[in-house]
Design a protein around this motif. Structure first.
Motif, mmCIF file in Angstrom:
data_model
loop_
_atom_site.group_PDB
_atom_site.id
_atom_site.type_symbol
_atom_site.label_atom_id
_atom_site.label_comp_id
_atom_site.label_asym_id
_atom_site.label_seq_id
_atom_site.Cartn_x
_atom_site.Cartn_y
_atom_site.Cartn_z
ATOM 1 N N ASP A 57 0.866 -1.173 0.000
ATOM 2 C CA ASP A 57 0.000 0.000 0.000
ATOM 3 C C ASP A 57 0.905 1.226 0.000
ATOM 4 O OD1 ASP A 57 0.922 0.263 2.602
ATOM 5 O OD2 ASP A 57 -1.029 -0.058 3.560
ATOM 6 N N ASP A 58 0.373 2.387 0.366
ATOM 7 C CA ASP A 58 1.158 3.619 0.312
ATOM 8 C C ASP A 58 2.246 3.672 1.384
ATOM 9 O OD1 ASP A 58 -0.352 4.518 -1.800
ATOM 10 O OD2 ASP A 58 -1.718 5.693 -0.539
ATOM 11 N N PHE A 59 2.172 2.780 2.369
ATOM 12 C CA PHE A 59 3.072 2.868 3.517
ATOM 13 C C PHE A 59 4.038 1.683 3.647
ATOM 14 C CE2 PHE A 59 -1.013 4.864 4.446
ATOM 15 C CZ PHE A 59 -0.609 6.161 4.735
ATOM 16 N N GLN A 100 11.626 3.368 -5.281
ATOM 17 C CA GLN A 100 11.722 4.273 -4.144
ATOM 18 C C GLN A 100 12.423 3.576 -2.984
ATOM 19 O OE1 GLN A 100 7.163 4.299 -3.283
ATOM 20 N NE2 GLN A 100 8.139 4.858 -1.344
ATOM 21 N N TYR A 101 12.938 4.372 -2.068
ATOM 22 C CA TYR A 101 13.686 3.811 -0.948
ATOM 23 C C TYR A 101 12.727 3.090 -0.001
ATOM 24 C CZ TYR A 101 17.554 3.328 2.272
ATOM 25 O OH TYR A 101 18.545 2.807 3.056
ATOM 26 N N VAL A 102 13.215 2.004 0.598
ATOM 27 C CA VAL A 102 12.434 1.268 1.591
ATOM 28 C C VAL A 102 13.281 1.102 2.847
ATOM 29 C CG1 VAL A 102 10.946 0.055 -0.033
ATOM 30 C CG2 VAL A 102 13.159 -0.931 0.577
ATOM 31 N N TYR A 103 12.586 0.921 3.980
ATOM 32 C CA TYR A 103 13.225 0.869 5.287
ATOM 33 C C TYR A 103 12.882 -0.453 5.981
ATOM 34 C CZ TYR A 103 13.510 5.931 4.545
ATOM 35 O OH TYR A 103 13.755 7.193 4.019
ATOM 36 N N PRO A 104 13.866 -1.233 6.406
ATOM 37 C CA PRO A 104 13.575 -2.499 7.096
ATOM 38 C C PRO A 104 12.995 -2.238 8.480
ATOM 39 C CG PRO A 104 15.931 -2.048 7.129
ATOM 40 C CD PRO A 104 15.316 -0.996 6.257
ATOM 41 N N MET A 116 8.723 -4.241 4.681
ATOM 42 C CA MET A 116 9.505 -3.015 4.772
ATOM 43 C C MET A 116 8.573 -1.819 4.655
ATOM 44 S SD MET A 116 13.097 -3.710 2.831
ATOM 45 C CE MET A 116 14.070 -5.178 3.204
ATOM 46 N N ALA A 117 9.062 -0.686 5.164
ATOM 47 C CA ALA A 117 8.277 0.544 5.134
ATOM 48 C C ALA A 117 8.761 1.452 4.011
ATOM 49 C CB ALA A 117 8.391 1.259 6.472
ATOM 50 N N LYS A 118 7.874 2.345 3.584
ATOM 51 C CA LYS A 118 8.207 3.271 2.502
ATOM 52 C C LYS A 118 8.634 4.648 3.009
ATOM 53 C CE LYS A 118 5.320 1.058 -1.024
ATOM 54 N NZ LYS A 118 4.230 1.241 -2.009
ATOM 55 N N SER A 119 8.690 4.813 4.332
ATOM 56 C CA SER A 119 9.192 6.054 4.919
ATOM 57 C C SER A 119 9.773 5.734 6.290
ATOM 58 C CB SER A 119 8.072 7.093 5.060
ATOM 59 O OG SER A 119 7.158 6.698 6.071
ATOM 60 N N SER A 120 10.621 6.607 6.779
ATOM 61 C CA SER A 120 11.212 6.384 8.098
ATOM 62 C C SER A 120 10.148 6.440 9.190
ATOM 63 C CB SER A 120 12.302 7.420 8.365
ATOM 64 O OG SER A 120 11.785 8.744 8.267
ATOM 65 N N ALA A 131 8.297 3.172 9.171
ATOM 66 C CA ALA A 131 9.178 2.147 9.749
ATOM 67 C C ALA A 131 9.166 2.233 11.264
ATOM 68 C CB ALA A 131 10.591 2.316 9.217
ATOM 69 N N ARG A 132 9.240 3.454 11.795
ATOM 70 C CA ARG A 132 9.242 3.627 13.249
ATOM 71 C C ARG A 132 7.947 3.117 13.861
ATOM 72 N NH1 ARG A 132 6.858 7.124 16.265
ATOM 73 N NH2 ARG A 132 6.353 8.508 14.505
ATOM 74 N N LYS A 133 6.810 3.449 13.242
ATOM 75 C CA LYS A 133 5.525 3.030 13.797
ATOM 76 C C LYS A 133 5.390 1.509 13.848
ATOM 77 C CE LYS A 133 2.792 7.124 12.483
ATOM 78 N NZ LYS A 133 2.228 7.401 13.813
#
Length: 253
Positions: free
Chosen positions: A25-27, A62-66, A80-84, A87-89
């Motif tokens: 999804d978007d996140f 786009q960048y992804v965050y583990p 993985m998340a699409k934003s920092s 990812a934190r949440k």
């Protein structure tokens, strides 16, 4: 986040140019991670040139965050998340043990019914990465729910007996200690097949001889409450081909 690698694990799955996407999804984006693929670059495996983070980044542009880790020899659901911020949440949910995780594993011996193991584990420290960490920490709580799904007896010896018995089990860790599932099953003497660190070499050798090498631990499902939509998200991973071959050998459904 340090990638875990057992250097003596056999790496057997081909790494594709693109990872099969299980949810997006978007996140967040979740994909199937094959055996042998690192989540991200690690000094422990300097020879590695492919990483799930890099493949997914190129795949979606786009960048992804583990937000969590799968050991190199473990396959299955990786998110993985699409934003920092995203990812934190989700990392906070992992830390608070609000993520439901289900693994499949093949273990030695028969397991029937549903059980739970509450067995504290000493923290596993890396000699270089954790050189400055406290070396004498007390054991940390570790809880795993496990249940037997199917059984099989193979007409091959793996020790003093003429046959070898195995179980397909569902493993649901409620805590996230390093190598928790592998260490817990070792504690129960139901070693996960293919585990060269905590397993049984005789059974590992038999599986290699049968053409089924590698660690038989598979991240089957992740479920969580979406931090942005409050919807329950269930991500289920189909069985990869090597597991289908195993099911056929074991005559499992």
């Amino acid at each position: 986040m340090t990638e875990i690698l057992d250097s003596n694990e056999e790496l057997i799955e081909a790494i594709p140019e693109q990872l099969p996407v299980l949810f997006e999804d978007d996140f967040y984006i979740a994909a199937y991670k094959p055996v042998g693929l690192l989540v991200h670059r690690s000094w422990i495996a300097k020879e590695a040139s492919q990483f799930a983070l890099q493949i997914l980044r190129d795949q979606i542009g786009q960048y992804v965050y583990p937000v969590h880790r799968l050991d190199r020899p473990t396959s299955g659901v990786l998110i993985m998340a699409k934003s920092s911020e995203a990812a934190r949440k989700l990392s906070e949910q992992f830390a608070a043990q609000h993520i439901d995780k289900q693994y499949l594993a093949v273990v030695r011996g028969y397991i029937e019914g549903e059980h739970q193991l509450d067995y504290p584990l000493k923290e596993k420290l890396d000699k270089m990465v954790d050189a400055k960490a406290q070396q004498d920490k007390p054991a940390q709580s570790a809880l795993t729910f496990y249940s037997g799904l199917q059984k099989a007896e193979l007409p091959y010896p793996s020790g003093k007996f003429a046959t070898s018995r195995y179980s397909l089990v569902s493993l649901k860790p409620k805590t996230g200690r390093k190598h928790q599932l592998r260490r817990h099953m070792h504690h129960l003497s139901h070693h996960i097949i293919g585990d060269t660190s905590y397993g049984d070499g005789r059974h590992n050798r038999l599986f290699r001889e049968l053409g089924l090498p590698g660690l038989w631990l598979f991240s089957k499902q992740l479920s969580f409450l979406h931090p942005y939509t409050d919807k329950k998200i269930i991500i289920d991973c189909p069985l990869p081909e090597r597991w289908k071959q195993l099911f056929k050998l074991m005559s499992w459904n």
